[in-house]
Enzyme design. Structure first.
Site, PDB file in Angstrom:
ATOM      1  CG  HIS A 146      -1.806   1.122   1.374  1.00  0.00           C
ATOM      2  ND1 HIS A 146      -2.129   1.691   2.592  1.00  0.00           N
ATOM      3  CD2 HIS A 146      -2.487   1.834   0.446  1.00  0.00           C
ATOM      4  CE1 HIS A 146      -2.957   2.695   2.406  1.00  0.00           C
ATOM      5  NE2 HIS A 146      -3.195   2.798   1.106  1.00  0.00           N
ATOM      6  NE  ARG A 147      -1.537   5.755   1.943  1.00  0.00           N
ATOM      7  CZ  ARG A 147      -1.825   6.593   2.920  1.00  0.00           C
ATOM      8  NH1 ARG A 147      -0.935   7.476   3.319  1.00  0.00           N
ATOM      9  NH2 ARG A 147      -3.002   6.568   3.518  1.00  0.00           N
ATOM     10  CD  GLU A 160      -3.080   2.117  -2.977  1.00  0.00           C
ATOM     11  OE1 GLU A 160      -4.170   2.685  -2.883  1.00  0.00           O
ATOM     12  OE2 GLU A 160      -2.028   2.557  -2.451  1.00  0.00           O
ATOM     13  CG  ASP A 183      -3.374   6.704  -3.287  1.00  0.00           C
ATOM     14  OD1 ASP A 183      -4.388   6.031  -3.113  1.00  0.00           O
ATOM     15  OD2 ASP A 183      -2.354   6.610  -2.573  1.00  0.00           O
ATOM     16  CG  HIS A 206      -3.105   9.055   0.218  1.00  0.00           C
ATOM     17  ND1 HIS A 206      -3.800   9.719   1.210  1.00  0.00           N
ATOM     18  CD2 HIS A 206      -3.606   7.798   0.194  1.00  0.00           C
ATOM     19  CE1 HIS A 206      -4.671   8.901   1.761  1.00  0.00           C
ATOM     20  NE2 HIS A 206      -4.575   7.729   1.168  1.00  0.00           N
TER      21      HIS A 206
END
Length: 329
Positions: A44-45, A93, A95, A108
């Site tokens: 994540h990120r 992942e 954004d 994000h």
């Protein structure tokens, strides 16, 4: 008459037992093929600074509550993604937001105020203007006494173009942060320029409206939203005991909280087999779905997974899980 009634009652009871046995066998992992793989790791990120989850809401400025830094990487940057892949991530992942000049910036938050020295949203700026901002400006681990990344994040906000060029053979999960259907159409047009083999490595998730418009324009791209999740899992909950797989479960992605997963028909092996045959990726997240971005962030967390689980798991600490993953693969 009593004898006939008792015989009928006994026969009915046997039929019910037989049906229950068939349902059990049809959904039991005991009779499903053994899965001897290891989980795919979804970072994540990328490699990111982490923060306390206590009292967090969608409006919380997480940069103001980070733990004392253990590394120098900032989320959603080329360097953080590169390090996540080096550490063992199978998928990263990131954004994305639209800019004033209709490009996709990788960032994000909905607003710039928390992490950067800018104000407003990405839509207020061109990509060139966004690159002048310091994306490390707002990070603090001590309530504002020190800012360890201030001045170190200038020029580090990448475009989606740069990410796609830098990682041509890696799997990426793109998170559309808005609920604007036009953004979904714009992303579909953007992704359509890539060859099919590259698009196969891309998954998109986000709000119902942009995902619906993206899927309408480019149905070959794997996409997920709350609506697509419901369209798959609600009919599956009603009919999955029969082995029926709804068409809406075909070629999508499911983010399933670990506390919910055991209630799915056939969990774990039979369910994973069914989704695999439907070309649907299963990603298990932490908790019951109410926690903010909860994942498997330690070796103790991983021990809660079913034996042989080879779906994907969501982690905020790829740096911790990578050491374990290298040993078992």
């Amino acid at each position: 008459m009593n004898f006939i009634y008792l015989l009928f009652k006994k026969r009915s009871f046997q039929i019910v037992l037989l049906l229950l046995l068939l349902v059990y066998l049809n959904n039991s992992s005991l009779l499903a093929p053994d899965r001897e793989g290891t989980p795919l790791l979804l970072a994540h990120r990328g490699m990111a600074q982490t923060f306390t989850m206590e009292g967090i809401t969608g409006d919380t400025c997480t940069a103001e509550r980070i733990y004392p830094p253990e590394h120098s990487y900032l989320e959603n940057t080329i360097a953080s993604m590169e390090e996540a892949f080096k550490a063992g991530a199978d998928i990263v992942e990131l954004d994305i937001h639209i800019t004033k000049d209709n490009q996709f910036a990788v960032f994000h938050d909905w607003t710039l105020d928390c992490r950067t020295n800018g104000k407003g949203t990405t839509r207020d700026y061109s990509l060139a203007e966004l690159k002048q901002l310091d994306i490390g400006y707002g990070y603090t681990a001590d309530g504002g006494q020190t800012y360890p990344f201030r001045g170190k994040g200038i020029g580090l906000m990448p475009s989606l173009d740069e990410v796609m060029e830098h990682f041509p053979r890696h799997s990426l999960l793109l998170h559309v942060k808005s609920n604007d259907p036009e953004e979904g159409r714009h992303l579909a047009r953007y992704l359509s320029i890539f060859p099919e083999e590259r698009r196969e490595l891309i998954t998109v998730y986000g709000g119902d409206r942009p995902i619906a418009s993206l899927h309408e324009e480019l149905p070959s791209v794997r996409a997920m939203s709350k609506q697509t999740m419901k369209a798959c899992l609600i009919p599956y909950a009603a009919m999955g005991w029969t082995g029926y797989i709804p068409k809406s479960c075909q070629g999508t992605q499911l983010h399933i909280p670990e506390d919910i997963a055991p209630y799915l028909w056939g969990w774990p092996n039979r369910f994973l087999q069914r989704m695999e045959e439907s070309d649907t990726r299963v990603i298990v997240t932490g908790g019951n779905g109410t926690e903010f971005s909860s994942g498997f962030d330690s070796l103790e967390d991983v021990k809660r997974l079913p034996r042989g689980f080879d779906g994907a798991i969501w982690t905020n600490r790829i740096d911790r899980l990578a050491r374990w993953d290298r040993v078992i693969r």
